[in-house]
Each structure stands twice: as structure tokens, then as C-alpha cells.
Design a protein around this motif. Structure first.
Motif, PDB file in Angstrom:
ATOM      1  N   GLY A  41       0.807  -1.209   0.000  1.00 50.55           N
ATOM      2  CA  GLY A  41       0.000   0.000   0.000  1.00 50.55           C
ATOM      3  C   GLY A  41       0.842   1.262   0.000  1.00 50.55           C
ATOM      4  N   LEU A  42       1.923   1.245   0.784  1.00 54.46           N
ATOM      5  CA  LEU A  42       2.817   2.404   0.812  1.00 54.46           C
ATOM      6  C   LEU A  42       3.477   2.602  -0.551  1.00 54.46           C
ATOM      7  CD1 LEU A  42       4.504   1.946   4.310  1.00 54.46           C
ATOM      8  CD2 LEU A  42       2.641   3.490   3.697  1.00 54.46           C
ATOM      9  N   ALA A  43       3.817   1.492  -1.215  1.00 53.73           N
ATOM     10  CA  ALA A  43       4.394   1.587  -2.561  1.00 53.73           C
ATOM     11  C   ALA A  43       3.416   2.268  -3.513  1.00 53.73           C
ATOM     12  CB  ALA A  43       4.742   0.188  -3.071  1.00 53.73           C
ATOM     13  N   GLU A  44       2.144   1.911  -3.385  1.00 51.99           N
ATOM     14  CA  GLU A  44       1.124   2.514  -4.246  1.00 51.99           C
ATOM     15  C   GLU A  44       1.011   4.021  -4.002  1.00 51.99           C
ATOM     16  OE1 GLU A  44      -3.608   1.729  -5.269  1.00 51.99           O
ATOM     17  OE2 GLU A  44      -2.449   0.196  -4.212  1.00 51.99           O
ATOM     18  N   ILE A  45       1.067   4.417  -2.730  1.00 49.45           N
ATOM     19  CA  ILE A  45       0.991   5.847  -2.399  1.00 49.45           C
ATOM     20  C   ILE A  45       2.195   6.591  -2.982  1.00 49.45           C
ATOM     21  CG2 ILE A  45       1.058   7.512  -0.492  1.00 49.45           C
ATOM     22  CD1 ILE A  45      -0.515   5.449   1.183  1.00 49.45           C
ATOM     23  N   LEU A  46       3.393   6.011  -2.821  1.00 55.07           N
ATOM     24  CA  LEU A  46       4.599   6.651  -3.352  1.00 55.07           C
ATOM     25  C   LEU A  46       4.522   6.803  -4.868  1.00 55.07           C
ATOM     26  CD1 LEU A  46       7.483   4.962  -1.303  1.00 55.07           C
ATOM     27  CD2 LEU A  46       6.469   7.224  -0.958  1.00 55.07           C
ATOM     28  N   MET A  47       4.069   5.749  -5.549  1.00 54.50           N
ATOM     29  CA  MET A  47       4.005   5.788  -7.011  1.00 54.50           C
ATOM     30  C   MET A  47       3.003   6.837  -7.486  1.00 54.50           C
ATOM     31  SD  MET A  47       4.310   1.709  -7.777  1.00 54.50           S
ATOM     32  CE  MET A  47       4.409   1.830  -9.553  1.00 54.50           C
ATOM     33  N   HIS A  48       1.924   6.976  -6.731  1.00 56.01           N
ATOM     34  CA  HIS A  48       0.941   8.006  -7.074  1.00 56.01           C
ATOM     35  C   HIS A  48       1.542   9.400  -6.955  1.00 56.01           C
ATOM     36  CE1 HIS A  48      -3.022   9.854  -7.501  1.00 56.01           C
ATOM     37  NE2 HIS A  48      -2.718  10.619  -6.468  1.00 56.01           N
ATOM     38  N   ARG A  49       2.526   9.531  -6.065  1.00 55.80           N
ATOM     39  CA  ARG A  49       3.192  10.821  -5.864  1.00 55.80           C
ATOM     40  C   ARG A  49       4.329  11.058  -6.857  1.00 55.80           C
ATOM     41  NH1 ARG A  49       1.599  14.428  -1.364  1.00 55.80           N
ATOM     42  NH2 ARG A  49      -0.095  13.278  -0.386  1.00 55.80           N
ATOM     43  N   GLY A  50       4.512  10.138  -7.797  1.00 52.12           N
ATOM     44  CA  GLY A  50       5.535  10.326  -8.817  1.00 52.12           C
ATOM     45  C   GLY A  50       6.881   9.743  -8.463  1.00 52.12           C
ATOM     46  N   ILE A  51       6.942   8.904  -7.422  1.00 46.37           N
ATOM     47  CA  ILE A  51       8.194   8.284  -7.005  1.00 46.37           C
ATOM     48  C   ILE A  51       8.360   6.952  -7.745  1.00 46.37           C
ATOM     49  CG2 ILE A  51       9.538   7.464  -5.031  1.00 46.37           C
ATOM     50  CD1 ILE A  51       8.775  10.439  -4.937  1.00 46.37           C
TER      51      ILE A  51
ATOM     52  N   ILE B 145      -6.562   6.196   2.207  1.00 43.37           N
ATOM     53  CA  ILE B 145      -6.795   5.116   3.171  1.00 43.37           C
ATOM     54  C   ILE B 145      -5.680   4.087   3.069  1.00 43.37           C
ATOM     55  CG2 ILE B 145      -8.362   3.234   3.824  1.00 43.37           C
ATOM     56  CD1 ILE B 145     -10.648   4.943   2.523  1.00 43.37           C
ATOM     57  N   HIS B 146      -5.167   3.666   4.229  1.00 43.71           N
ATOM     58  CA  HIS B 146      -4.130   2.626   4.279  1.00 43.71           C
ATOM     59  C   HIS B 146      -4.531   1.653   5.384  1.00 43.71           C
ATOM     60  CE1 HIS B 146      -0.264   0.772   3.708  1.00 43.71           C
ATOM     61  NE2 HIS B 146       0.065   0.960   4.970  1.00 43.71           N
ATOM     62  N   VAL B 147      -5.082   0.497   4.985  1.00 41.67           N
ATOM     63  CA  VAL B 147      -5.662  -0.426   5.958  1.00 41.67           C
ATOM     64  C   VAL B 147      -4.966  -1.782   5.865  1.00 41.67           C
ATOM     65  CG1 VAL B 147      -7.491  -1.196   4.381  1.00 41.67           C
ATOM     66  CG2 VAL B 147      -7.878  -1.300   6.853  1.00 41.67           C
ATOM     67  N   GLY B 148      -4.938  -2.514   6.979  1.00 43.29           N
ATOM     68  CA  GLY B 148      -4.222  -3.781   7.042  1.00 43.29           C
ATOM     69  C   GLY B 148      -5.014  -4.980   6.588  1.00 43.29           C
TER      70      GLY B 148
END
Length: 464
Positions: free
Chosen positions: A26-36, A143-146
Motif C-alpha cells: 500500500g505504501l508503494a502505491e501511495i509513493l508511485m501516485h506521488r511520482g516516485i 486510506i491505508h488499511v491492514g
């Protein structure tokens, strides 16, 4: 923070060790959305790793020093040992290394309003409930859920507002990296005793977590839980309380009834009627989770109608009392419970749903937890008619020789006499085929891969 560049799009690459994990993916997805740009490694291919590949991530199928080739940051989870070859190589090359929780904390700091849901039990369900209400209320949160939540099509949702919500895990003090604007404490129980000394140490960690809540900010506490109530006495700032059985709490419930295991209840706020809700998820423990959700969402300013509609529309998260299917009139469910308190709560909910016998297939999770809480595990299965115990799921640990599944089977039998040890999943499927009858409920239980037993049983053709 020390790594403000991680949100700067362009030629920035982050490598994630164990990228297929529920939080890391999920964190990877957030980073990629931010252009990382994201690279990662994982020993197991999964739907999550395939999704990230399709989004553009480069994922290696092994942990190898050669995977580190000029990335700007390497992120790892608490389960990754410090001698992991990728971590060693990153340090040798002078590449910054960051633990997963610290990355989540950095991400949180980029949001004006962030909610962190903590507690030994119930984090995923309550985070999911609050998320559903926030969506219903139009807050458009990230949202970041387990767990996997059908409402958002996975474990992560990218919003476009200043709202962010995530679980806050206490293991190895991970949640001390967070500075939320709203923090929920659902309960404080003895767990993760491979890190914490005792319950006092755990409660002290939660106290430190609450000291990081922004000011102004909001704290939500469960007054039914004795350790959380004790914690409240040490706070020097105001908080909001809730409780099923705590008449002095700000949020309480009354006039509770059940239909098909799901509760209808009247909610009171400061002893005044607030509204009536009919839940779509079973179990008394989910009434408590719902009260936590209501208290949090009311504090956010979400309208009562949106809170009620969102909660009533919440159908559950995968691996939390999840219906898997029916076979010959036998209902098959799965639950993530892996602590004695969780097992008792989930069995109580399942018992109300079982027309016939309740058969629990239990896979203990980690040697440390099983050893430290053996007496509690031995008493946790009284509500099941039959308990099938299979081998311990090691997760991040190695077998220390102190505990095994036969020991916990013997402990259960000394208390309730209803347990049998079966080693392989195939043998468990044959046991269920021979013993389960129409009207019975089979529930697989544990935080490992025991859910596969239910899937195998549902597809099992039977003995020739």
C-alpha cells in the motif's frame, strides 16, 4: 523529517524490501501516485506484487545485494532482519535506510488531518469502518488499511483531500513514528511479548503514542478495557470515551438486539439518545468497534446521517469473519484471530451463526506468542465443539523448540477436551469431509495461511 525528498517526483527511486506485504504494498502505491519510482523485492508472487508491476514497479523475486543499484532510499519492515543482503548493501553504499513505520509517519506528516487507529485487537475492522463513513461523508480520504476492503478495491485508496487514515501497530513501538491529529485506542492486551516485557511496558508504549497526538487533536479511548481506562488516568489532555458496559463513557449503547448474529443498537451520546444503527457484521465485539467509529467520526464533524449510512453499509473486511462459501449445507468462514482474546470474540460471533456444530480450524501464529500465552490459548476454545489444531505458522520467527502444536492441543484438551492435532492441510480437509455435517459451521482461524484450508475444503471432491 530526515527524508523530505521521498515525495519529490522526478528521478527519485525507493526500494522496498518485502514489497508484497499488506502494508508495504500500500505504501508503494501511495509513493508511485506521488511520482516516485519504486523497486522492491519479495520471495512470493501475489496479486499485490502483480498489481504493483502493472503500475510500473520493478520487483525482484529474491533478496539479493544486486537489487540495490543506485536507489535513493531503502525501506524495510520490522520483520526483515538487519543482516538482509539488501539492507547490508544499501548501508555499504551509503543509501539511507528507513523502517516501514517511519515511512508511514513521513507520509502522515504530509496530511493536515490524519487518523491513527491503535489497539491490540480490532484495528483493521475499525479502520475500515471509519474509512467507509469518511467516504460516505464526502471527505475523500487517502486510506491505508491492514486488510482487503471491497469498498476501496484493496488495502489502499488514494484520495485528493487533506484526510488520511491508517492503522497504528504497537509492535516494536512502530506507532511512535506517527503524529496523528486523531488517535483511537481500542484496547491494550498482552501480545508481542518477544519485544515487550509485560503489560505495563505495553501500556507505557501506548501512553507515548498518545503523547505524539497533535495539539489541537483528538483522543478516543475504550472505557470497557481496563488497561485503556488505566491509561486515561495518566493523560493531561482531554479525550473522548466510549464503552458497551461503561456507563460513565461519553458514547454508550442500549436496547441491543441480534438478528443472524448482527446487532441493532441505540447509541447514546452523553446519556442522550443519538440514533439507532443496524450493523451488517456479526459479533458483540463489532458493537464496540462501531462505537469507536461513531466517536471518531462525530469528532471529525461528519453528519449523523452519513455515520449511520456508512456504518450500516459496512459489510466487513476480508479475513474478518469472512464468509467463504457453502458445501453440502455446511457454512465455511475465515477469521484472522490469532490472540486468545480475539479467538473468544470471533467464536462467540460464529457460535450465534452456527445451526449445528461449530468446528474451528486453528493455526497458531509465531512460536513466541504461542509459548507466552499458552494458558490463555488453552482456555480460549470453549465455544467450539471441535478444534482442529495445525502446526504453528512461524512468520518472522525460527522454531526455538520450546513449543509446538501438540502442546497447545494438549492444553486445550485439559480445559475443554475438544481438540485434535492434524498436521497437513490435506489431512484437515479429509477430516472435515468425514466429520462435518449439514448445518455445521467450519471457521478457519489464524494470521497465517490457514484460510487455504477452507478454500481447499470447498473445492474438495470427496473420497473416491
Amino acid at each position: 523529517m530526515n527524508n523530505p525528498f521521498i515525495f519529490a517526483p522526478g528521478n527519485i527511486t525507493v526500494h522496498m524490501v518485502g514489497i508484497g506485504g499488506i502494508s508495504m504494498s500500500g505504501l508503494a502505491e501511495i509513493l508511485m501516485h506521488r511520482g516516485i519510482k519504486v523497486t522492491g523485492s519479495d520471495l512470493h508472487e501475489s496479486d499485490m506484487t502483480n498489481k504493483l508491476k502493472n503500475m510500473g514497479a520493478v520487483i525482484f523475486p529474491s533478496h539479493d545485494a544486486s537489487n540495490i543499484s543506485g536507489q535513493n532510499l531503502v525501506v524495510y519492515s520490522a520483520a526483515v532482519p538487519q543482516n538482509n543482503p539488501e539492507l547490508v548493501e544499501a548501508r555499504n553504499k551509503g543509501i539511507p535506510v528507513m523502517e516501514r513505520a517511519e515511512l508511514l509517519g513521513v507520509i502522515m506528516d504530509h496530511f493536515q488531518q490524519c487518523i491513527a487507529v491503535s489497539g491490540t485487537h480490532g484495528k483493521t475492522t475499525t479502520t475500515s469502518m471509519i474509512s467507509q463513513v469518511m467516504l460516505e461523508g464526502g471527505l475523500d480520504p487517502t486510506i491505508h488499511v491492514g486488510g482487503m476492503l471491497d469498498t476501496i478495491g484493496g488495502n489502499t485508496r488514494i484520495g485528493s483531500s487533506s484526510w488520511f487514515i491508517a492503522e497504528a501497530c504497537e509492535y516494536k513501538d512502530s506507532f511512535l513514528k506517527f503524529r496523528p491529529s486523531l488517535a483511537v485506542v481500542l484496547n491494550i492486551d498482552a501480545d508481542h511479548l518477544d519485544y515487550f516485557r509485560d503489560i505495563d511496558h505495553i501500556r507505557s508504549s501506548f501512553e507515548s503514542f498518545l503523547s505524539n497526538v497533535r495539539n489541537p487533536g483528538t483522543i478516543i479511548l475504550n472505557f470497557d478495557d481496563p488497561q485503556t481506562r488505566l491509561l486515561s488516568k495518566s493523560l493531561t489532555r482531554s479525550f473522548v470515551s466510549y464503552g458497551l458496559n461503561a456507563s460513565d463513557a461519553d458514547w454508550t449503547s442500549e436496547d441491543i438486539s441480534f438478528e443472524n448474529g448482527c446487532a441493532s443498537l441505540s447509541v447514546c451520546h452523553k446519556k442522550t439518545s443519538w440514533g439507532r444503527i443496524k450493523l451488517s457484521v456479526p459479533g458483540t465485539h463489532n458493537i464496540s468497534n462501531a462505537l469507536a467509529c461513531i466517536a471518531a467520526c462525530h469528532s471529525m464533524g461528519i453528519a449523523r446521517t452519513s455515520i449511520i449510512k456508512g456504518l450500516e453499509g459496512y459489510k466487513g473486511t476480508h479475513r474478518r469473519l469472512e464468509d467463504k462459501g457453502m458445501k453440502n449445507g455446511i457454512r465455511v468462514m475465515d477469521d484472522y484471530a490469532h490472540h486468545p482474546t480475539e479467538i473468544q470474540a470471533s467464536l462467540s460471533a460464529a457460535r450465534a451463526l452456527a445451526a449445528g456444530h461449530l468446528i474451528c480450524v486453528f493455526q497458531p501464529h509465531t512460536y513466541t506468542r504461542t509459548y507466552e500465552l499458552l494458558d490463555d490459548f488453552s482456555r480460549a476454545f470453549a465455544l467450539a465443539d471441535t478444534v482442529v489444531v495445525t502446526d504453528i505458522y512461524a512468520a518472522r520467527e525460527k522454531d526455538n523448540g520450546l513449543i509446538n502444536a501438540r502442546t497447545i492441543t494438549e492444553g486445550i484438551n485439559k480445559n475443554t477436551g475438544n481438540a485434535v492435532y492434524v498436521s497437513s492441510f490435506d489431512e484437515i480437509v479429509r477430516f472435515l469431509d468425514e466429520n462435518a455435517q449439514t448445518g455445521d459451521l467450519v471457521i478457519t482461524m489464524g494470521a497465517g495461511d490457514v484460510y487455504r484450508v477452507g478454500e481447499l475444503y470447498l473445492s474438495f471432491a470427496g473420497s473416491p
